[in-house]
Design an enzyme around this catalytic site. Structure first.
Site, PDB file in Angstrom:
ATOM      1  CG  ASN A   9      10.194  32.153 -20.108  1.00  0.00           C
ATOM      2  OD1 ASN A   9       9.389  32.915 -20.648  1.00  0.00           O
ATOM      3  ND2 ASN A   9      11.154  31.527 -20.769  1.00  0.00           N
ATOM      4  CE  LYS A  11       9.711  28.306 -21.812  1.00  0.00           C
ATOM      5  NZ  LYS A  11      10.287  27.015 -22.203  1.00  0.00           N
ATOM      6  CD  GLU A  98      11.490  27.956 -25.500  1.00  0.00           C
ATOM      7  OE1 GLU A  98      10.946  29.060 -25.312  1.00  0.00           O
ATOM      8  OE2 GLU A  98      11.329  26.977 -24.737  1.00  0.00           O
ATOM      9  N   GLY A 174      11.074  21.587 -21.149  1.00  0.00           N
ATOM     10  CA  GLY A 174       9.815  21.041 -21.653  1.00  0.00           C
ATOM     11  C   GLY A 174       9.810  19.539 -21.839  1.00  0.00           C
TER      12      GLY A 174
HETATM   13  P1  13P Z   1      10.069  24.308 -18.734  1.00  0.00           P
HETATM   14  O1  13P Z   1      10.059  24.642 -17.253  1.00  0.00           O
HETATM   15  O2  13P Z   1       8.725  24.281 -19.345  1.00  0.00           O
HETATM   16  O3  13P Z   1      10.906  23.104 -19.003  1.00  0.00           O
HETATM   17  O4  13P Z   1      10.821  25.543 -19.440  1.00  0.00           O
HETATM   18  C1  13P Z   1      12.003  26.008 -18.914  1.00  0.00           C
HETATM   19  C2  13P Z   1      12.369  27.259 -19.598  1.00  0.00           C
HETATM   20  O5  13P Z   1      12.681  27.252 -20.774  1.00  0.00           O
HETATM   21  C3  13P Z   1      12.312  28.494 -18.822  1.00  0.00           C
HETATM   22  O6  13P Z   1      12.904  29.554 -19.499  1.00  0.00           O
END
Ligand code: 13P
Length: 252
Positions: A9, A11, A98, A174
């Site tokens: 992901n 993002k 999120e 995160g």
């Molecule tokens: P991180 O791996 O950065 O913690 O994010 C996880 C996430 O939200 C994947 O969708």
């Protein structure tokens, strides 16, 4: 036997040049995992077309991070499931925390999006997960059950066939601190058991991914749990070596 699935992901990260660089770095080593582990990459909508082109001929499949739950219409700025399919997406992440947390996405909206994904042939990756406060209050099971039930009650159990769920505890995303393998396994088993009450056969085929600070160092022990069928990887998926190691752990 469920084949493991690792989904990047990305993002709201990346650029056309950086995405190309990252894919150039991961494609050749990941090719050796073909047939052993399924791998997908979900860029921002704007980068989907170029990502699809860059992945042609590889064993990495493209996905998207969201959609709008209407086939077509007057909805400025949104993207429908059929548009994603038309541009080459195979997966779509839905209900990420999120979006639920910062953009106010509701269980009902996520269920509509899930239905739209299924109608268009996209494989939905339904994200569920509790906040730190909810976990501390002993509400984890109630929260993820509510998020899951909102979808199964709207779409029916048949729509879960071949679908993907991602358990992403909000406090782990995160943060650098993932759920322990035992914590994650307990929730994964609970989610599968909840699906099995409606259909054992379909529940047995649903892949339940773990997400939240997964990295090269912790992936293997998470993947060793019986109900952890892969990972939804954020930050570590932007680093070629990390992502390659995670995918390799899933394939061994
Ligand atoms: P991180 O791996 O950065 O913690 O994010 C996880 C996430 O939200 C994947 O969708």
């Amino acid at each position: 036997m469920r084949r493991k699935l690792v989904v990047a992901n990305w993002k709201m990260h990346g650029s056309r040049a950086r995405n190309r660089q990252l894919l150039d770095a991961v494609k050749p080593p990941l090719q050796s995992l073909a047939g052993r582990v399924d791998i997908a990459v979900c860029p921002a909508h704007l980068h989907l077309g170029e990502t699809v082109a860059a992945l042609a001929g590889s064993n990495i499949r493209p996905g998207a991070q969201n959609l709008y739950g209407l086939a077509e219409g007057a909805m400025t700025g949104e993207t429908s499931a059929s548009m994603l399919v038309d541009c080459g997406a195979e997966f779509v992440i839905l209900g990420h925390s999120e979006r639920r947390g910062h953009l106010g996405e509701t269980d009902a909206e996520v269920a509509d999006k899930f239905a739209a994904a299924r109608e268009s042939g996209l494989i939905p990756i339904l994200c569920v997960g509790e906040t730190r406060a909810e976990r501390d209050a002993g509400e984890t099971e109630a929260v993820v059950s509510r998020q899951l039930d909102a979808v199964t009650e709207k779409t029916g159990m048949e729509a879960m066939r071949g679908a993907v769920i991602a358990y992403e505890p909000v406090w782990a995303i995160g943060s650098g601190t993932p759920a322990t393998p035992e914590q994650a396994q307990a929730v994964h088993a609970m989610l599968r058991e909840r699906l099995a009450r409606r259909s054992e056969e379909i529940a047995g085929g649903v892949r339940i991914l773990y997400g939240g600070s997964m990295n090269a160092a912790n992936a293997a022990e998470l993947f060793a749990q019986p109900d952890i069928d892969g990972g939804l990887v954020g930050g570590a998926s932007l680093k070629a070596e990390e992502f390659i190691t995670i995918c390799t752990s899933a394939g061994s």
